[in-house]
Design a protein around this motif. Structure first.
Motif, PDB file in Angstrom:
ATOM      1  N   THR A   1      -2.113  -2.637  -7.065  1.00  0.00           N
ATOM      2  CA  THR A   1      -3.207  -1.667  -6.628  1.00  0.00           C
ATOM      3  C   THR A   1      -4.564  -2.317  -5.968  1.00  0.00           C
ATOM      4  OG1 THR A   1      -2.396  -0.057  -8.227  1.00  0.00           O
ATOM      5  CG2 THR A   1      -4.608   0.468  -6.978  1.00  0.00           C
TER       6      THR A   1
ATOM      7  N   ARG B   1     -13.282   2.964  -1.568  1.00  0.00           N
ATOM      8  CA  ARG B   1     -11.889   3.162  -2.025  1.00  0.00           C
ATOM      9  C   ARG B   1     -11.701   3.574  -3.304  1.00  0.00           C
ATOM     10  NH1 ARG B   1      -9.100   3.012   2.695  1.00  0.00           N
ATOM     11  NH2 ARG B   1      -7.288   2.832   1.519  1.00  0.00           N
ATOM     12  N   SER B   2     -11.594   4.649  -3.459  1.00  0.00           N
ATOM     13  CA  SER B   2     -11.410   5.366  -4.907  1.00  0.00           C
ATOM     14  C   SER B   2     -10.249   4.741  -5.737  1.00  0.00           C
ATOM     15  CB  SER B   2     -11.294   6.959  -4.696  1.00  0.00           C
ATOM     16  OG  SER B   2     -10.061   7.246  -3.945  1.00  0.00           O
ATOM     17  N   ARG B   3      -9.231   4.419  -4.739  1.00  0.00           N
ATOM     18  CA  ARG B   3      -8.111   3.933  -5.793  1.00  0.00           C
ATOM     19  C   ARG B   3      -8.223   2.556  -6.118  1.00  0.00           C
ATOM     20  NH1 ARG B   3      -4.379   5.708  -2.302  1.00  0.00           N
ATOM     21  NH2 ARG B   3      -2.977   7.226  -3.458  1.00  0.00           N
TER      22      ARG B   3
ATOM     23  N   ILE C   1       2.389   1.655  -3.505  1.00  0.00           N
ATOM     24  CA  ILE C   1       1.306   2.379  -4.663  1.00  0.00           C
ATOM     25  C   ILE C   1       0.964   3.748  -4.422  1.00  0.00           C
ATOM     26  CG2 ILE C   1      -1.090   2.021  -4.995  1.00  0.00           C
ATOM     27  CD1 ILE C   1       0.633  -0.082  -6.376  1.00  0.00           C
ATOM     28  N   ARG C   2       0.868   4.077  -3.156  1.00  0.00           N
ATOM     29  CA  ARG C   2       0.839   5.449  -2.958  1.00  0.00           C
ATOM     30  C   ARG C   2       1.873   6.401  -3.226  1.00  0.00           C
ATOM     31  NH1 ARG C   2      -2.328   5.737   3.129  1.00  0.00           N
ATOM     32  NH2 ARG C   2      -4.280   4.811   2.649  1.00  0.00           N
TER      33      ARG C   2
ATOM     34  N   CYS D   1     -10.950   3.082  -9.296  1.00  0.00           N
ATOM     35  CA  CYS D   1     -10.126   3.385 -10.105  1.00  0.00           C
ATOM     36  C   CYS D   1      -9.307   2.476 -11.030  1.00  0.00           C
ATOM     37  CB  CYS D   1      -9.087   4.631  -9.880  1.00  0.00           C
ATOM     38  SG  CYS D   1      -7.967   5.327 -11.275  1.00  0.00           S
ATOM     39  N   ALA D   2      -8.596   1.509 -10.279  1.00  0.00           N
ATOM     40  CA  ALA D   2      -7.921   0.474 -10.743  1.00  0.00           C
ATOM     41  C   ALA D   2      -8.772  -0.657 -11.559  1.00  0.00           C
ATOM     42  CB  ALA D   2      -7.263  -0.366  -9.703  1.00  0.00           C
TER      43      ALA D   2
ATOM     44  N   GLU E   1      -5.428  -2.367  -1.836  1.00  0.00           N
ATOM     45  CA  GLU E   1      -6.669  -2.110  -1.160  1.00  0.00           C
ATOM     46  C   GLU E   1      -7.574  -3.189  -0.509  1.00  0.00           C
ATOM     47  OE1 GLU E   1      -7.594   1.306  -1.092  1.00  0.00           O
ATOM     48  OE2 GLU E   1      -5.791   1.593  -1.935  1.00  0.00           O
TER      49      GLU E   1
ATOM     50  N   ASP F   1       1.887   6.540  -7.048  1.00  0.00           N
ATOM     51  CA  ASP F   1       0.895   7.594  -7.470  1.00  0.00           C
ATOM     52  C   ASP F   1       1.441   8.971  -7.197  1.00  0.00           C
ATOM     53  OD1 ASP F   1      -0.739   5.511  -7.852  1.00  0.00           O
ATOM     54  OD2 ASP F   1      -2.137   5.697  -6.159  1.00  0.00           O
TER      55      ASP F   1
ATOM     56  N   ARG G   1       0.693  -1.287  -0.095  1.00  0.00           N
ATOM     57  CA  ARG G   1       0.029  -0.139  -0.073  1.00  0.00           C
ATOM     58  C   ARG G   1       0.865   1.130   0.048  1.00  0.00           C
ATOM     59  NH1 ARG G   1      -5.208   1.059   3.829  1.00  0.00           N
ATOM     60  NH2 ARG G   1      -5.932  -0.489   2.415  1.00  0.00           N
TER      61      ARG G   1
END
Length: 427
Positions: free
Chosen positions: A302, A346-348, A153-154, A351-352, A306, A157, A150
């Motif tokens: 990603t 979880r927006s991430r 990945i952040r 999006c993935a 999450e 980004d 995690r």
């Protein structure tokens, strides 16, 4: 994991001490109440330090003994990242820590006193009241390898966003001094483009150079994939350039700095992706996800970052809600509103899934057929993005099945018997 409000309410009994904590950067506020929401101790502040947290725990144990409570549940509002230190310390001490929605806190603060007043002590009481009613969630605080994935990945980004900003700044500079260059190089941060920018950034540099020298630089940077033809196009563009010539000295300094930063960010991005690939080999269900066409290491990492431990979930619909892909409807009386996704997740992850769905629609035959069916069927025809969202849910169901059962992606079984029959009838 506790999934429904009824299951959450079973955690609240007559012998439960409920503590609401209003989170801040330095000073938090705590409010204690019983299972009916009656305040049994005045709200008090404490600092975000180890000493003050120890004092908080001592006070909570004292209150627990005074009121004959056998368990303590601590709720807090996830304010930025400031809640993580306190929550982690409390969990390590064996306390049950839960989160309440910031939106719920904002909407509930006037229920008791019919006043829009806002104080830290009042917010702590509102949080405790929401916990009492079972309106909370148990946070997933990743540990071990899941925490590493995690964080990476952040970080990736952030690097991608920085790279975009530096690319735009470089493109703006070139638009002023060499606008024709965009017609030669489609991607300003490509290998051939960056290589020539270091040696021959502006039209006057190119006009004073030999075509053989430019060709050698491009060939070396691209392993001979780009050569004389591109060099000729660049020289022709430089000869007919209308770029400004004033301030060229400062422009060189800017360009050198921007190209250096871009190369650094791109190298960092490659290193992070390599680390992600290595970490994914240690996640048992990641290898199954990677067998899905279009699911590369970054998208898989990603999703894994999450979801975390897949054993937390017993149904794929829980993942759908986690991603905010569950549906909502706004209707009243004779008015029937549109059905949309909630986006309360979880927006991430969402999006993935969306990016993966677009790739699969473009390249995977069974998903191409499913997208065509959704957008052309006679009844309940979906718009383009609605179809992509539906395919996101289908993909999430496949991911859940592979993660739970193991194995590899099977194209014949991907859509299921029901969808296959629908596609056959529509053909």
């Amino acid at each position: 994991m506790q999934n429904t409000r009824l299951e959450k309410l079973t955690l609240i009994t007559e012998s439960t001490l409920i503590v609401g904590v209003d989170i801040a950067k330095k000073t938090h506020y705590a409010q204690c109440c019983d299972f009916r929401g009656i305040k049994i101790y005045k709200a008090f502040p404490f600092q975000n330090t180890k000493n003050d947290i120890e004092c908080l725990l001592a006070r909570l144990h004292e209150i627990q003994q005074q009121h004959n409570k056998s368990s303590i549940i601590i709720g807090m509002e996830p304010t930025g990242h400031y809640w993580e230190n306190l929550a982690n310390e409390l969990k390590n001490q064996g306390f049950l820590v839960v989160l309440v929605s910031s939106l719920h806190v904002h909407q509930s603060k006037e229920l008791d006193d019919n006043s829009p007043a806002k104080t830290d002590a009042k917010d702590a009481g509102v949080i405790a009241s929401l916990v009492k009613d079972g309106r909370f969630s148990i946070p997933n605080m990743p540990k071990g390898i899941y925490a590493d994935i995690r964080n990476l990945i952040r970080f990736r980004d952030q690097i991608v966003q920085e790279r975009i900003r530096y690319t735009l700044r470089l493109q703006t500079l070139l638009d002023r001094y060499f606008p024709e260059r965009a017609g030669v190089f489609k991607d300003v941060k490509g290998k051939a483009s960056l290589a020539t920018l270091k040696e021959y950034p502006f039209p006057e540099d190119i006009n004073n150079a030999y075509i053989e020298a430019i060709t050698v630089i491009m060939s070396a940077a691209t392993h001979k994939k780009v050569g004389k033809a591109k060099a000729q196009a660049l020289m022709k563009a430089a000869q007919n350039s209308i770029g400004i010539t004033e301030g060229i000295y400062s422009a060189r300094l800017q360009l050198a700095s921007l190209t250096q930063m871009l190369e650094h960010l791109m190298a960092e991005n490659e290193q992070i992706e390599q680390h992600l690939k290595e970490l994914l080999t240690q996640i048992h269900y990641a290898q199954s996800i990677l067998t899905i066409p279009g699911m590369g290491p970054v998208l898989t990492a990603t999703i894994v970052s999450e979801i975390g431990d897949i054993e937390r979930f017993s149904n794929w619909k829980q993942l759908r809600k986690l991603a905010g892909l569950n549906l909502k409807e706004t209707s009243s009386g004779e008015h029937k509103g549109k059905t949309r996704i909630t986006k309360r997740g979880r927006s991430r992850l969402r999006c993935a899934l969306y990016r993966a769905a677009l790739i699969m629609i473009a390249k995977v035959p069974e998903f191409q057929a499913l997208h065509t069916y959704f957008t052309t069927r006679a009844e309940n025809q979906l718009a383009g993005k609605q179809s992509v969202t539906a395919i996101c849910c289908k993909l999430l169901r496949i991911i859940f099945s592979l993660a739970k059962k193991g194995g590899t992606y099977q194209p014949q079984q991907a859509l299921g018997e029901y969808r296959r029959k629908q596609l056959e009838l529509a053909a």
